[in-house]
Design a protein around this motif. Structure first.
Motif, PDB file in Angstrom:
ATOM      1  N   UNK A  11       0.838  -1.197   0.000  1.00 48.89           N
ATOM      2  CA  UNK A  11       0.000   0.000   0.000  1.00 48.89           C
ATOM      3  C   UNK A  11       0.876   1.251   0.000  1.00 48.89           C
ATOM      4  N   UNK A  17       0.419   7.009   4.909  1.00 55.54           N
ATOM      5  CA  UNK A  17      -0.879   6.536   5.388  1.00 55.54           C
ATOM      6  C   UNK A  17      -1.277   7.272   6.669  1.00 55.54           C
ATOM      7  N   UNK A  24      -8.124  12.888   7.916  1.00 55.77           N
ATOM      8  CA  UNK A  24      -9.304  12.250   7.325  1.00 55.77           C
ATOM      9  C   UNK A  24     -10.618  13.012   7.522  1.00 55.77           C
ATOM     10  N   UNK A  25     -10.796  13.575   8.699  1.00 58.58           N
ATOM     11  CA  UNK A  25     -12.106  14.180   8.959  1.00 58.58           C
ATOM     12  C   UNK A  25     -12.152  15.686   8.701  1.00 58.58           C
ATOM     13  N   UNK A  26     -11.060  16.257   8.283  1.00 57.57           N
ATOM     14  CA  UNK A  26     -11.097  17.680   7.945  1.00 57.57           C
ATOM     15  C   UNK A  26     -12.081  17.909   6.801  1.00 57.57           C
ATOM     16  N   UNK A  27     -13.020  18.845   6.983  1.00 57.34           N
ATOM     17  CA  UNK A  27     -13.910  19.148   5.855  1.00 57.34           C
ATOM     18  C   UNK A  27     -13.163  20.029   4.846  1.00 57.34           C
ATOM     19  N   UNK A 210      -0.353   5.350  -2.377  1.00 50.95           N
ATOM     20  CA  UNK A 210      -1.380   4.397  -2.802  1.00 50.95           C
ATOM     21  C   UNK A 210      -1.665   4.587  -4.281  1.00 50.95           C
ATOM     22  N   UNK A 239     -12.365  13.796  -4.438  1.00 54.94           N
ATOM     23  CA  UNK A 239     -11.550  13.998  -3.239  1.00 54.94           C
ATOM     24  C   UNK A 239     -10.086  14.147  -3.627  1.00 54.94           C
ATOM     25  N   UNK A 241      -7.980  15.651  -2.215  1.00 56.90           N
ATOM     26  CA  UNK A 241      -7.149  15.556  -1.008  1.00 56.90           C
ATOM     27  C   UNK A 241      -6.366  14.252  -0.965  1.00 56.90           C
TER      28      UNK A 241
ATOM     29  N   UNK B  10     -15.228  15.015   3.321  1.00 57.78           N
ATOM     30  CA  UNK B  10     -14.355  14.300   4.256  1.00 57.78           C
ATOM     31  C   UNK B  10     -13.617  13.180   3.520  1.00 57.78           C
ATOM     32  N   UNK B  11     -12.691  12.554   4.217  1.00 59.22           N
ATOM     33  CA  UNK B  11     -11.962  11.431   3.619  1.00 59.22           C
ATOM     34  C   UNK B  11     -12.844  10.188   3.582  1.00 59.22           C
ATOM     35  N   UNK B  12     -12.325   9.098   4.113  1.00 55.43           N
ATOM     36  CA  UNK B  12     -13.093   7.842   4.105  1.00 55.43           C
ATOM     37  C   UNK B  12     -13.762   7.630   5.458  1.00 55.43           C
ATOM     38  N   UNK B  13     -14.803   6.855   5.478  1.00 54.80           N
ATOM     39  CA  UNK B  13     -15.399   6.463   6.743  1.00 54.80           C
ATOM     40  C   UNK B  13     -14.309   5.775   7.572  1.00 54.80           C
ATOM     41  N   UNK B  14     -14.239   6.077   8.867  1.00 55.60           N
ATOM     42  CA  UNK B  14     -13.134   5.539   9.692  1.00 55.60           C
ATOM     43  C   UNK B  14     -12.967   4.027   9.573  1.00 55.60           C
ATOM     44  N   UNK B  17     -11.047   3.381   6.407  1.00 56.90           N
ATOM     45  CA  UNK B  17      -9.648   3.771   6.541  1.00 56.90           C
ATOM     46  C   UNK B  17      -8.883   2.747   7.385  1.00 56.90           C
ATOM     47  N   UNK B  20      -7.773  -0.041   5.347  1.00 55.88           N
ATOM     48  CA  UNK B  20      -6.612   0.300   4.512  1.00 55.88           C
ATOM     49  C   UNK B  20      -5.336   0.198   5.336  1.00 55.88           C
ATOM     50  N   UNK B  21      -5.423   0.658   6.583  1.00 54.43           N
ATOM     51  CA  UNK B  21      -4.249   0.595   7.454  1.00 54.43           C
ATOM     52  C   UNK B  21      -3.886  -0.856   7.767  1.00 54.43           C
ATOM     53  N   UNK B  24      -2.291  -2.675   4.788  1.00 52.37           N
ATOM     54  CA  UNK B  24      -1.336  -1.866   4.023  1.00 52.37           C
ATOM     55  C   UNK B  24      -0.074  -2.587   3.575  1.00 52.37           C
ATOM     56  N   UNK B 208     -18.688   7.195   1.577  1.00 53.17           N
ATOM     57  CA  UNK B 208     -17.827   6.548   2.557  1.00 53.17           C
ATOM     58  C   UNK B 208     -16.428   6.178   2.125  1.00 53.17           C
ATOM     59  N   UNK B 209     -16.134   6.233   0.827  1.00 49.71           N
ATOM     60  CA  UNK B 209     -14.790   5.861   0.385  1.00 49.71           C
ATOM     61  C   UNK B 209     -13.965   7.103   0.044  1.00 49.71           C
ATOM     62  N   UNK B 210     -12.662   6.913  -0.046  1.00 51.65           N
ATOM     63  CA  UNK B 210     -11.789   7.980  -0.517  1.00 51.65           C
ATOM     64  C   UNK B 210     -12.016   8.198  -2.008  1.00 51.65           C
ATOM     65  N   UNK B 211     -12.294   7.105  -2.661  1.00 52.29           N
ATOM     66  CA  UNK B 211     -12.553   7.098  -4.092  1.00 52.29           C
ATOM     67  C   UNK B 211     -13.084   5.708  -4.402  1.00 52.29           C
ATOM     68  N   UNK B 242      -6.535  -0.567  -3.488  1.00 54.29           N
ATOM     69  CA  UNK B 242      -7.114   0.646  -2.916  1.00 54.29           C
ATOM     70  C   UNK B 242      -8.634   0.604  -3.043  1.00 54.29           C
TER      71      UNK B 242
END
Lengths: 341, 341, 341, 341
Positions: A11, A17, A24-27, A210, A239, A241, B10-14, B17, B20-21, B24, B208-211, B242
Motif C-alpha cells: 500500500x 498513510x 481524514x475528517x477535515x472538511x 497508494x 476527493x 485531497x 471528508x476522507x473515508x469512513x473511519x 480507513x 486500509x491501514x 497496508x 464513505x470511500x476515498x474514491x 485501494x
C-alpha cells in the motif's frame, strides 16, 4: 510468500498513510482545491528548485501520460518515443485513443539517443510531403526507463538541446523517478531534470503512495483549462485531497528521497544475492528493476515461494523475468530469497 | 467552519480507513487481481442478490460513466439521458470525448419518464432517415438524480420495460446510491435495481470511500477486454487494492447502508432546521441534497460561517444553493447551522 | 510540360467521363441508392468472381483505409502494417485519429512477410501482460506496395493462412490494384485476391476515375450500419451516383483492366528510357512506379521540363525520385522524356 | 418519374460538367495545388468582397462541418447549435465523433435567436462550476436553415454581435447558400455574410456541382495545418482539381447565382401549384424546400408518380413531406406535378 513481483505490491508508505488518517475528517473543498494540494505543490516546486513551476496531481501513470501528451500535442502532431517506451507498447494504445500517433524510434537499453532523434526530426522536415505525415510534436522518455536504465547528464542535455533546436517539448515519464534519483549511478538531480525537461512527472504510485503522480511544468506552459481536460478524461478526483495529502507527506522532510534510497539499497542487495546464486542477468540495472534469465523449470519451481514477473520468452526453454525492489522491500525478504534460490 | 458544501468533503469512513491501514503491508498483485478485490466483488454480488453478476471497480464517477457507456455503445449509437443528467452537462463532455452523442430528453424533477423515452424511441425508428442519425443505444438515469429525487418502483419498472421492448440496456448512475436506498421515501432496494437495470454503479466516493465506484452487470454482459478498455482510458489502478479494500469494508456488516442511513437522518435534521428558519426551498428532496433559495446578501454573509454550494442564479438578487449531508455530517454540524442561519 | 509526377495527374479516363455526361440529368436518389451504384457493385462482384460479396463505394484512399479499419477493428485492437505501409506514415495519422494504433512491423521491398507476422502474433499471445497492450486485430498490406512491388501468390497465400490461423482479417489496400493485376510479373488475379483476403479495395482515383474506391468484402462481413459509419466520418456523398457511374464505366467491357495494361506498357517503356539514359535505379518495380537516384543538380535542371516527385534524400548530393505512369501516359510523353534526360 | 425528392437528384450543372470535360487531360498537381483551385479561390474571394479571405475546398457538407468545427474548437469547447441544426440531428454524430459536444438550444423556424444565445452564454459564464462543463466555443447556424427559412439582416447582425461580445466565432453552414441568396425574401448578400460571420461555406453539392463545398474564412484565421487536418480525416482528394474546376465554373460569369435564381423561380412555381391544389402547408419557405402535410393514403398514391421525401409523422394518418426544387427543376416538372396532384 515474499514478493519481488513489482514496485506496487504494498500500500502506502506508513508515513503517508498516517497523514491520510490524521487529516481524514477535515472538511475540505473537492477537486484539488484543498490546502493539502496547495501545500504539496509548494513543496514539489521547492524540491525542483522551480518557484514558478505549475504542478498538477493525477492518479496513475498511463492516465498522466495520456493527459499530458494529448493536451500538449497539437492537432497535427504525434509524440516521439522509444520502441520500448511505456506509451509505445504497454498502455493499451492510450495515446492513440486520444487521436495521436506514437512515433516509435529505435532504442538502446531502453533509451532514446539524441542523435537518432535529431536525425529523425531533420529528415522529417526535409520531406516535401510532410503535410501528409504526423508531425513530431513532443519527445517522450522515461527515467528510469522500462529497463531500469538511466540517462546520463550528457545524454539528457543532448536530448534537451535537440528538442529546443526543433522547438518541441521534452517530456519525461518519472513513474519510478525516485529510484532513478537515488540510484548510486545517478548523474541527474531533480533540479537537473526540471532544468532540462519541459514537463515531467514525479511518480507516486510506485514510490510510496497508494496512487498519484505529480506533473511538473517547470517553467509554466501548462495547457489552458487543464482541470476541464482532466474531467473530460475521467481523471478528476472529487476527493483531490487523496493526492494532496499523500504528496504533501512524500515531500515533507525528504521522505520521497529516503524511501527511494531504501529501495536502491535493497536493489543492490538483490543483485548481490542473484550474483551469489549464479543467476544469469539479462540486464543488470542501476535502479530497482533487475532482469534475469531463468530456466523454465527453475522458474516454475521458484514461483511457489517467490513472486516475480514474466518479461519475455528467451529461447525455447528459458524466460526473462523481472525482480523489483521498492520502499517496502526488507532485508528479511532478501534473506528469504537467498534461502530459496 | 462547518460544511454542507458537498458529500465529498471528508476522507473515508473511519472503518474503511482502518481496513486500509490493516492491510497496508500485505504484498499483493496489482491491477485488481488481489484477494480484496475478489472478496469485495463477492460481497457486492451478495448484496445485490445476483450471484452471477460481473463487478468491476473504478475510481470516480465520470470515469465510470465514460467507460461503461463508451464500451457498451456500438459505433453508431449514443446514450439517451435527461437534459439535467450528470453526463449531459456536468462531465465536461466526457461522453462526447469518446465519440458518442448524449441524446438529451426533457426531464421532470431530474427524472426521465418512461413514456417520453418510449415516444422518442418509437419516433426514431419511424424515421426513414435514421441511418443518418445517432441511434439510441442505451438509456442513462441517475438515482438519486442530480436533484436528489428518486425513481419510484413503478417508474423504474416502466423504464426497464421500455428498454427491454427496444432491446437497449438501462444504465443507472448510482454515484449517491446509498442515500437513495436509505431514503425514508425509498421504494427501490438494491435487489430491485439489479433486477430492473442492465448495468449500474454503486457509488463509493460520495458514500464513505476515498474514491471508488463499483460497476455491476447483474446478469453479465460486461464488454469483452474490459481491463484493456480501462487501461486505454487511463483508469486502471496499479494498486487495485485501494478499491478492493475499501469496497470490501463498505460491504462488510452492512456498513454501506448504515453510513447512508446516517446521512439521511442528518438530511432530515437539515430540512427541519431550514424549515424552522424559514428558508425557502427550491427543491426539497428525500435524499441528502437540499436546494434552497437565498437572497444574495444573505448568502454572502452566511458564507463566512457555513460552506454550501452555488447551484444557479434565481432572478437578479437571489441564488439557488445546495446543502448536502453525508456520512460525515454530525448533529453538532446541524446545531451550528441552526445557530448561524 | 510532361508529367510523371504521379498517377493522379489527369482527370478521368474519357470513357468514364463520357458516362458521367450521359447520365448527368437523370433524376436519381442520393446517398448511393441509385441504380448506377447497384449496377457498379454487380459488375464488381462479377469481376471478383464473388456473387455474395458486399461492395461499398468510397471517395478516396485514406478515407477508405480509415473507415474499413476503424469499423472492423474492435475497441481493444490495432492494425498490423509494414513500417512503410501507407497507413503507417503517409496518411497523417488517420488511423490513430480513430483511436486505433498502427502496429508497425519491418518490411522487405515494402512487403510484410508471413513469417514475420506469425512471429509477432505468436509472441503477442505468449505475453502474459497482453491485456495491457494493443491487440493485433487485422493485417494491412498494399498491393502494389508503396514501392510498386507485388506480392507473389505464395506470399499472399502464406499471409492469408497466418491471418486465418489467428482469426484476424487480412485487408489489402488496392489503391493501384489495376496496375498490380496487369503487371507482366503479376501472379495474382482479382479472383485470387478475393479468395485470399477478407476485405480489399479496388482503387479508382489512381486508375481512371476522378475519385472513388470500391471496398469489397468477398464473403460478407461488412460492419453493420456501414452507411452510418460513413456519414459519421463525413464520407457519405449526397450524389453517390458520382461513384456509381464511374465504377460502372470502369467495370464495363474490361475498361479497368485495359487502362491498367496501358499504364504498365508505358511503365515498361519508361524503364527502357531510364536504362537507356543510364539513370541509376533505386528500385525498379514491375508496376507503374519507378524509383531512381538523381544527382541534386541533375534533378534541379530536369524539373523545369519534366515533373516527377521527391521521395527521399540519398546522401548529401543525391535524391531518390519517383516517376509514375498511368492510364493517361502517352508514347509522346516517353519520347519527350528521352529527349530531355 | 419526376422528382422533387431533394436538391441533389441530378449531376452537375451542364456548364460545370463542360469544364470538367475541357480540362480533363491537363496534367496537374494533386491535392488542391492545381491552378483551377487557385483560380476558384480567387473568384470566391472576389464574390465575397474579401480579398484577404482564406478559402478551402472540401467534398461534402457533413465533412465540411466536421472539419471546420473540430479544427476551430479548442479542447474544452463545444459548438452551440439549434436543436434542429443539421449537425444536431442529421449528421450521425459526426461532431461528437471528433470529441466535441453539440450544445443544443431551442429554435424558432429552424433559427437560433441572438437573445437565446446571449442568455445561454451569460448563464454559462455565471456558473461557478463551468470548468466541469463544455465551454461554448462557436455558434453554428445554417442559412437557409434545415426548414428553408432565412435569417434577416438584423437577426444575423444580432447573432454576430453576441459572438463578438463573447469572443467566439460565428459559423454559417451554407449547404444551400445560393438558394438563400437568390430568395425573393433575401435580406443578406454574400458580402453581408462574409462581413458578419467568421467562417462559412458556400454549398456546391446542392447548388450545381457533383460534389464540393467552399469554406471561406473571410478575415483569415484558418486553423494551421489545415491540409494535414483534411488528410487525417480522409477528406483530402488526390485530384483536388475535381473541386477546383467545378467551383471555378460556378463562380465564372455568375453561374452560381443564376442557377440558384432558377431554383427559386421554380420554388415559387411549386408553391403556386401546391396552393392551387389545396395542399396544406406545414412550413412554406422563401427558398427551395417546401414542407406540406399529406394524408398517408394520398402520399402513398402519389409516390408512384412523383418523388418527394419523408419528413416526419404528423398525427396517426398524416405525414409531413418535403418537396424541393433545384437548378435542375424544369417548368415541365411543375406541369407534371400539377397534373398528378
Amino acid at each position: 510468500m515474499i514478493s519481488f513481483a513489482s514496485d506496487y505490491i504494498a500500500g502506502a508508505h506508513p508515513q503517508v498513510l498516517k497523514r491520510l488518517v490524521q487529516t481524514n475528517l477535515e472538511p475540505l473543498p473537492g477537486y484539488g482545491e484543498d490546502p493539502w494540494c496547495v501545500s504539496a505543490k509548494d513543496k514539489i516546486r521547492a524540491a525542483c528548485g522551480c518557484p514558478q513551476a505549475q504542478v498538477e496531481l493525477l492518479t496513475g501513470g498511463t492516465q498522466t501520460n495520456q493527459i499530458v501528451i494529448s493536451t500538449l500535442l497539437r492537432e497535427h502532431e504525434g509524440v516521439v518515443a522509444a520502441k520500448t517506451g511505456h506509451i509505445s507498447g504497454h498502455e493499451a494504445g492510450a495515446i492513440e485513443y486520444t487521436g495521436h500517433k506514437v512515433l516509435e524510434l529505435p532504442q538502446r537499453d531502453g533509451k532514446l539517443e539524441a542523435e537518432e532523434v535529431d536525425r529523425y526530426l531533420r529528415s522529417f522536415y526535409a520531406d516535401e510531403n510532410r503535410e501528409h505525415m504526423v508531425f513530431p510534436g513532443m519527445v517522450y522518455i522515461s527515467h528510469p526507463t522500462e529497463y531500469g536504465t538511466l540517462y546520463g547528464k550528457r545524454e539528457l542535455e543532448a536530448l534537451s538541446q535537440v528538442c529546443r533546436t526543433h522547438e518541441i517539448p521534452l517530456y519525461l515519464d518519472g513513474a519510478r523517478l525516485g529510484y532513478g534519483l537515488m540510484s548510486r549511478a545517478a548523474e541527474l538531480t531533480l533540479e537537473d531534470i526540471a532544468a532540462l525537461c519541459d514537463v515531467f512527472y514525479i511518480g507516486g504510485t510506485k514510490v510510496g503512495a497508494l496512487c498519484g503522480e505529480a506533473v511538473v511544468f517547470p517553467r509554466g506552459g501548462r495547457p489552458a483549462h487543464f482541470t476541464n481536460a482532466m474531467k473530460k478524461r475521467g481523471a478528476l478526483l472529487a476527493k483531490g485531497r487523496l493526492l494532496g495529502v499523500q504528496f504533501d507527506a512524500l515531500f515533507t522532510d525528504g521522505l520521497y528521497f529516503q524511501l527511494s534510497r531504501h529501495a536502491i539499497d535493497m536493489a543492490e542487495g538483490l543483485k548481490a544475492v542473484l550474483h551469489e546464486k549464479g543467476v544469469e542477468f539479462y540486464l543488470e540495472s542501476p535502479t530497482n528493476q533487475q532482469f534475469v534469465i531463468l530456466d523454465d523449470r527453475k522458474a516454475e519451481a521458484l514461483k511457489s515461494q517467490v513472486a516475480f514477473s514474466f518479461w519475455e520468452k528467451y529461447g525455447p526453454d528459458r524466460t526473462v523475468v523481472r525482480f523489483c525492489t521498492s520502499w517496502s522491500t526488507t532485508a528479511e525478504d532478501l534473506e528469504l530469497l537467498r534461502s530459496v534460490l
